[in-house]
Write a protein that holds these residues in place. Structure first.
Motif, short mmCIF file in Angstrom:
data_model
loop_
_atom_site.label_atom_id
_atom_site.label_comp_id
_atom_site.label_asym_id
_atom_site.label_seq_id
_atom_site.Cartn_x
_atom_site.Cartn_y
_atom_site.Cartn_z
N ILE B 156 6.82 -101.80 71.87
CA ILE B 156 5.66 -102.44 71.27
C ILE B 156 6.11 -103.62 70.40
O ILE B 156 5.53 -104.70 70.44
CB ILE B 156 4.85 -101.40 70.46
CG1 ILE B 156 4.15 -100.45 71.44
CG2 ILE B 156 3.84 -102.08 69.54
CD1 ILE B 156 3.55 -99.22 70.80
N SER B 157 7.16 -103.42 69.64
CA SER B 157 7.69 -104.49 68.78
C SER B 157 8.07 -105.71 69.61
O SER B 157 7.68 -106.84 69.30
CB SER B 157 8.90 -103.95 68.01
OG SER B 157 9.53 -104.97 67.29
N TYR B 158 8.81 -105.51 70.67
CA TYR B 158 9.23 -106.64 71.51
C TYR B 158 8.05 -107.27 72.21
O TYR B 158 7.98 -108.49 72.38
CB TYR B 158 10.28 -106.19 72.53
CG TYR B 158 11.70 -106.30 72.03
CD1 TYR B 158 12.20 -105.40 71.10
CD2 TYR B 158 12.55 -107.32 72.46
CE1 TYR B 158 13.49 -105.49 70.62
CE2 TYR B 158 13.85 -107.42 71.99
CZ TYR B 158 14.32 -106.51 71.08
OH TYR B 158 15.61 -106.60 70.61
N GLU B 160 4.94 -107.41 71.11
CA GLU B 160 4.18 -108.17 70.11
C GLU B 160 4.89 -109.46 69.72
O GLU B 160 4.28 -110.52 69.60
CB GLU B 160 3.99 -107.33 68.85
CG GLU B 160 2.97 -106.22 68.98
CD GLU B 160 2.97 -105.30 67.76
OE1 GLU B 160 2.05 -104.48 67.66
OE2 GLU B 160 3.91 -105.38 66.94
N SER B 161 6.19 -109.37 69.48
CA SER B 161 6.91 -110.53 68.94
C SER B 161 7.34 -111.52 70.02
O SER B 161 7.54 -112.69 69.72
CB SER B 161 8.13 -110.09 68.14
OG SER B 161 7.72 -109.49 66.92
N TYR B 162 7.52 -111.05 71.25
CA TYR B 162 8.08 -111.93 72.28
C TYR B 162 7.22 -111.95 73.55
O TYR B 162 7.67 -112.42 74.60
CB TYR B 162 9.53 -111.52 72.60
CG TYR B 162 10.33 -111.35 71.34
CD1 TYR B 162 10.65 -112.45 70.55
CD2 TYR B 162 10.69 -110.08 70.90
CE1 TYR B 162 11.35 -112.29 69.36
CE2 TYR B 162 11.39 -109.92 69.71
CZ TYR B 162 11.71 -111.03 68.95
OH TYR B 162 12.39 -110.87 67.76
#
Lengths: 316, 316
Positions: B156-158, B160-162
């Motif tokens: 989820i982090s990747y 969202e950010s990328y």
């Protein structure tokens, strides 16, 4: 008197914590990255500084030399949202991989030691209004916040499965002497060159819970008594939100008190990546421990400006 | 026809997925641990199997050889609650470190590829009653569940950010031919030696959402169309709970159908570590995609018993 290990002791908060714990009569050992000559580390209260990875060989070597520590303050990890966005794998290794190593060592070789894991309000992320309770659902907003949350999950996992005594402290916007980045540093650095103008990203309306590092390290030494099963999470915040514009004005005034110049402040209006609108602690848990915040915010800003100028003088 | 990479393709679910995707006309490549002679891997539908770590060099080597894949099914990771409790660091590296490597490679070198991350109902953990919606607050109960949840957070982090295209599928209790561990395997292994008696841990009242692997791999190929921003989490479950005792009785009946023996079933009553009482999917999201579960549970158990015996015969 306790034997205390601080990971990341070379950082801004780590060294203030080391000094505070040493002044209280504890034996303080440090592990983490940073070239720190022994005499300098001693000035910050450390009896020993090991410049290296948070890994089992280094932890064992400290244990062999000083015996099993009573408390580990775990501050090692990534320390910038921007750096984490630019290199998420590096931030992951600093924050998460180091924690797994520490937890494995605790599990296998120091299971009676208390772990105070130092996390960040970044785990709350975006979308909160007003005070945020520790029970709020984490919603991290950047790799930095995700990795801090993952760090917490690992501490909780090990505590639950292996009965490690853990407490997690979530820091908000910590400022103070020695902080060479973030808002206060940027503002002072601009004022040093252009005392009449400050240009900043964001809207200026971002709300933060500003906490003086001298208070924060006292709070961290309060919460270690709460390390238990199941592990608690405790906000290290005042409960008061102050927007960025007010902070910048405060710094500007402290700066102008000597120069009689009042800077013009301009915000880009463009939100910075990974920067939530509001991060304010609900501080009931910390207050219930009898902790009281001491530093007045405007006084703290003035102290910072004084320190910055003395540093600046030392540099020139 | 798509080019598809499956991490952990050598595992129980991975090989069924490979076969199913290959039969549908896709080019399927596998990466992960396991000594798998090319002819055997080909029988499961793989054009290539690379026995190695999920890391950037290996991912690059596959990319160089076959071009950028359209879809990555990420199944690599720890596969046992008990093993994760015994060696949490090993489980962490299998499940979490491998995911960071995969995400870094996607971010830097294959950012258009779709990622289907295969997770587990273990992220829900204990304390749930009835069907569990994907929005339920995760409450993992073991290092295994925590690491799966951390794996999801990283995806989820990747995403969202990328801006990576990600969908997460949470598997429930998957069974089928080739599964050489867990309840069905244990029951059959006991019946093989003592056809009249089965002794098991737990209470027998634990509720699980039993899903046939042939259906599960079809569901995984359904959900890849949902990979988007922000990433979705989709339960791969039927919505029906069946308790362990009923499953054991079903296996016992399938076994006895040939032998005319009816085994006595005994539970220790002692819950196993990391074993929640109830894990049942709310299956609305999957159903909304038009997916239908096909395999009847009792028929599936009978198939399993037949497979076990044919294997057993092959071993003797």
């Amino acid at each position: 008197m306790a034997r205390i290990l601080i990971t990341g002791a070379h950082g801004f908060i780590g060294r203030h914590l080391a000094k505070s714990l040493a002044l209280a009569g504890n034996v303080v050992i440090g592990l983490g990255h940073g070239n720190w000559p022994p005499l300098h580390a001693q000035r910050w209260g450390l009896v020993y500084w090991l410049n290296g990875e948070i890994d089992i060989p280094n932890l064992r070597s400290i244990q062999k030399q000083f015996g099993t520590v009573d408390i580990v303050y775990h501050l090692a990890g990534g320390s910038s949202v921007g750096a984490a966005i630019a290199n998420p794998r590096e931030d992951f290794h600093r924050t998460v991989s180091s924690t797994v190593e520490l937890l494995e060592w605790l599990r296998q070789e120091a299971s009676k030691s208390i772990l105070v894991a130092v996390s960040s309000a970044a785990v709350y992320g975006a979308g909160h209004i007003g005070q945020i309770a520790e029970t709020a659902r984490p919603n991290p907003f950047s790799p930095y916040g995700h990795h801090k949350h993952i760090m917490e999950s690992l501490c909780i996992s090990y505590s639950e499965s292996y009965q490690l005594k853990v407490v997690i402290g979530r820091l908000f916007s910590v400022y103070g002497e020695g902080l060479r980045k973030q808002l206060l540093w940027d503002v002072c650095s601009q004022l040093e060159v252009h005392p009449d103008q400050i240009l900043l990203g964001g809207s200026g309306n971002e709300l933060r819970d500003w906490t003086a590092v001298t208070d924060v390290v006292r709070a961290l030494s309060f919460i270690h008594t709460e390390a238990n099963l199941p592990p608690k999470v405790i906000n290290i915040g005042t409960g008061r939100g102050t927007n960025v514009r007010t902070i910048v004005e405060g710094v500007g005034q402290a700066w102008a008190a000597d120069t009689n110049l009042s800077p013009e402040i301009e915000f880009s209006g463009k939100a910075r990546a990974g920067d939530p609108q509001s991060l304010i602690a609900q501080s009931d848990q910390l207050a219930a421990l009898g902790f009281e915040w001491q530093k007045d915010l405007m006084e703290g800003l003035a102290d910072y400006v004084r320190w910055f100028r003395s540093e600046s003088g030392a540099r020139s």
